[in-house]
Write a protein that holds these residues in place. Structure first.
Motif, PDB file in Angstrom:
ATOM      1  N   UNK A 100       0.783  -1.220   0.000  1.00  0.00           N
ATOM      2  CA  UNK A 100       0.000   0.000   0.000  1.00  0.00           C
ATOM      3  C   UNK A 100       0.814   1.268   0.000  1.00  0.00           C
ATOM      4  N   UNK A 101       2.008   1.183  -0.534  1.00  0.00           N
ATOM      5  CA  UNK A 101       2.818   2.382  -0.744  1.00  0.00           C
ATOM      6  C   UNK A 101       2.724   2.755  -2.222  1.00  0.00           C
ATOM      7  N   UNK A 102       3.103   1.811  -3.083  1.00  0.00           N
ATOM      8  CA  UNK A 102       3.044   2.024  -4.528  1.00  0.00           C
ATOM      9  C   UNK A 102       2.027   1.134  -5.211  1.00  0.00           C
ATOM     10  N   UNK A 161      -6.995  10.839   8.403  1.00  0.00           N
ATOM     11  CA  UNK A 161      -8.276  10.186   8.092  1.00  0.00           C
ATOM     12  C   UNK A 161      -8.291   8.744   8.587  1.00  0.00           C
ATOM     13  N   UNK A 162      -7.177   8.054   8.420  1.00  0.00           N
ATOM     14  CA  UNK A 162      -7.098   6.670   8.885  1.00  0.00           C
ATOM     15  C   UNK A 162      -7.267   6.608  10.404  1.00  0.00           C
ATOM     16  N   UNK A 163      -6.602   7.511  11.088  1.00  0.00           N
ATOM     17  CA  UNK A 163      -6.706   7.576  12.554  1.00  0.00           C
ATOM     18  C   UNK A 163      -8.146   7.864  12.981  1.00  0.00           C
ATOM     19  N   UNK A 164      -8.773   8.812  12.302  1.00  0.00           N
ATOM     20  CA  UNK A 164     -10.150   9.184  12.651  1.00  0.00           C
ATOM     21  C   UNK A 164     -11.148   8.052  12.390  1.00  0.00           C
ATOM     22  N   UNK A 165     -10.834   7.174  11.429  1.00  0.00           N
ATOM     23  CA  UNK A 165     -11.734   6.058  11.115  1.00  0.00           C
ATOM     24  C   UNK A 165     -11.430   4.809  11.945  1.00  0.00           C
ATOM     25  N   UNK A 166     -10.556   4.943  12.922  1.00  0.00           N
ATOM     26  CA  UNK A 166     -10.324   3.854  13.862  1.00  0.00           C
ATOM     27  C   UNK A 166      -9.237   2.880  13.485  1.00  0.00           C
ATOM     28  N   UNK A 167      -8.456   3.189  12.444  1.00  0.00           N
ATOM     29  CA  UNK A 167      -7.333   2.324  12.087  1.00  0.00           C
ATOM     30  C   UNK A 167      -6.191   2.575  13.077  1.00  0.00           C
ATOM     31  N   UNK A 168      -5.526   1.521  13.493  1.00  0.00           N
ATOM     32  CA  UNK A 168      -4.380   1.652  14.387  1.00  0.00           C
ATOM     33  C   UNK A 168      -3.163   2.097  13.587  1.00  0.00           C
ATOM     34  N   UNK A 169      -2.768   3.347  13.760  1.00  0.00           N
ATOM     35  CA  UNK A 169      -1.632   3.888  13.020  1.00  0.00           C
ATOM     36  C   UNK A 169      -0.481   4.199  13.977  1.00  0.00           C
ATOM     37  N   UNK A 170       0.731   4.072  13.459  1.00  0.00           N
ATOM     38  CA  UNK A 170       1.936   4.455  14.178  1.00  0.00           C
ATOM     39  C   UNK A 170       2.762   5.339  13.257  1.00  0.00           C
ATOM     40  N   UNK A 174       3.513  -2.493   6.684  1.00  0.00           N
ATOM     41  CA  UNK A 174       4.396  -1.361   6.475  1.00  0.00           C
ATOM     42  C   UNK A 174       3.807  -0.412   5.447  1.00  0.00           C
ATOM     43  N   UNK A 175       3.594   0.819   5.830  1.00  0.00           N
ATOM     44  CA  UNK A 175       2.915   1.856   5.033  1.00  0.00           C
ATOM     45  C   UNK A 175       1.407   1.591   5.064  1.00  0.00           C
ATOM     46  N   UNK A 176       0.876   0.920   4.047  1.00  0.00           N
ATOM     47  CA  UNK A 176      -0.549   0.602   4.046  1.00  0.00           C
ATOM     48  C   UNK A 176      -1.469   1.773   3.758  1.00  0.00           C
ATOM     49  N   UNK A 177      -0.892   2.933   3.510  1.00  0.00           N
ATOM     50  CA  UNK A 177      -1.688   4.166   3.458  1.00  0.00           C
ATOM     51  C   UNK A 177      -2.559   4.302   2.218  1.00  0.00           C
ATOM     52  N   UNK A 178      -2.227   3.576   1.157  1.00  0.00           N
ATOM     53  CA  UNK A 178      -3.075   3.653  -0.039  1.00  0.00           C
ATOM     54  C   UNK A 178      -4.423   2.963   0.191  1.00  0.00           C
ATOM     55  N   UNK A 179      -4.581   2.321   1.333  1.00  0.00           N
ATOM     56  CA  UNK A 179      -5.874   1.750   1.697  1.00  0.00           C
ATOM     57  C   UNK A 179      -6.956   2.818   1.728  1.00  0.00           C
ATOM     58  N   UNK A 180      -6.570   4.074   1.941  1.00  0.00           N
ATOM     59  CA  UNK A 180      -7.540   5.160   2.031  1.00  0.00           C
ATOM     60  C   UNK A 180      -8.371   5.294   0.756  1.00  0.00           C
ATOM     61  N   UNK A 181      -7.884   4.727  -0.345  1.00  0.00           N
ATOM     62  CA  UNK A 181      -8.603   4.795  -1.618  1.00  0.00           C
ATOM     63  C   UNK A 181      -9.753   3.785  -1.682  1.00  0.00           C
ATOM     64  N   UNK A 182      -9.878   2.953  -0.665  1.00  0.00           N
ATOM     65  CA  UNK A 182     -10.934   1.931  -0.609  1.00  0.00           C
ATOM     66  C   UNK A 182     -11.456   1.896   0.825  1.00  0.00           C
TER      67      UNK A 182
END
Length: 328
Positions: free
Chosen positions: A192-194, A258-267, A213-221
């Motif tokens: 979820x980086x590239x 946005x991920x944090x606000x939607x309850x995803x555990x982020x570091x 690790x990363x996983x941030x492109x999950x925000x698109x779904x």
């Protein structure tokens, strides 16, 4: 934010090498790496794939266990100066002895020796996560997994995969991950980086990692975002890395909020800090400015990171006391 105790879960040891350290090693070994650096001495690269080439070229200076001992001390000194009290670093036997178990053990001994020294002198605790390199292929990943299984224990505590997400699929590396899991290692995986949200879903379903690790492109779904939240999968987010590589233009545009606000555990982590002109203190400062996060939010992120850390109970308790003392 520099003095706040911090936990970092996503740090590539070679990628954290200060440019001056690599230049010094190159000079000692009479290697010409001048093309790797900008006039100001920083690493020079144009995009992620060029970054991978520069990373591997810089790593070519690290040829002995002693080189890695010195590297580990240099990296931990920088981390400790930015308030990091516990760190997990990715280690690749590909770079440390060519995936030969005997050679890998010699490198690991040197790295651990430096980590022990840093803990005594700087108060920072380090643990290791072995990663196979995706674009090196499944066969080499098997050899890496054997190195991991042979050295699994209280210090080598995890196994993962890094490299070019656009090469092969997570399921192609199942043997390596099964081998590592059977040895008691905990699992993380870059995604979820590239590769977009589909790469996160593939890693999640095929490898069943505790962390991504990363996983941030999950925000698109958003259905995937909700699944991550429901599963409690922890994302090792590296905002400065993502901005430096152009995935998002600014910290404010980054989806960690946005991920944090939607309850995803982020570091929060730095990934390859000198490449991306960042530190853990800078990450905190930039996130505070971008999202108006105060100390209580960062305390939550650190608690999430500690809960997700691949360490034993005694180590976790020791680090928890340091966080509690700072927040008292």
């Amino acid at each position: 934010m520099k003095s706040m105790p911090k936990i970092e879960l996503h740090l590539h040891l070679e990628g954290a090498a200060p440019p001056a350290f690599i230049r010094g090693l190159a000079q000692e070994k009479h290697m010409d790496l001048s093309g790797l650096f900008n006039p100001d001495g920083s690493y020079r690269f144009t995009d992620f794939w060029d970054f991978l080439k520069v990373y591997e070229a810089a790593t070519s200076t690290l040829q002995t266990p002693e080189d890695y001992r010195r590297l580990t001390l240099a990296v931990l000194e920088e981390s400790a100066a930015n308030g990091v009290v516990y760190s997990e670093t990715f280690l690749s036997p590909d770079f440390c002895g060519g995936r030969d178990v005997g050679a890998w053990k010699e490198y690991l001994h040197a790295i651990r020796d430096a980590a022990d020294q840093a803990e005594r002198q700087m108060g920072i605790t380090l643990r290791g996560i072995i990663t196979c390199i995706r674009h090196f292929g499944p066969d080499k990943a098997r050899e890496t997994a054997v190195c991991a299984a042979e050295t699994a224990g209280d210090w080598i505590t995890g196994f993962g995969i890094a490299g070019d997400e656009k090469v092969l699929q997570p399921k192609d590396f199942l043997w390596a991950f099964d081998c590592a899991r059977e040895a008691g290692l905990r699992i993380t995986a870059h995604a979820g980086e590239w590769g977009g949200p589909e790469s996160v879903r593939a890693a999640l379903h095929d490898l069943n990692p505790e962390r991504i690790g990363h996983g941030v492109r999950a925000i698109e779904d958003l259905a995937l975002v909700d699944e991550l939240a429901e599963r409690g999968t922890v994302l090792e987010v590296c905002p400065g890395s993502n901005v430096a590589l152009g995935i998002w233009p600014t910290f404010r545009a980054h989806p960690i909020g946005k991920l944090f606000d939607r309850g995803v555990k982020v570091t929060v982590s730095t990934d390859d800090p000198p490449f991306f002109h960042t530190t853990m203190a800078r990450e905190y400062d930039m996130l505070s400015d971008a999202f108006d996060w105060d100390d209580s939010v960062f305390a939550t992120l650190n608690r999430t990171a500690l809960d997700a850390a691949f360490c034993d109970t005694d180590t976790r308790s020791k680090i928890a006391k340091r966080l509690e003392a700072a927040n008292a």
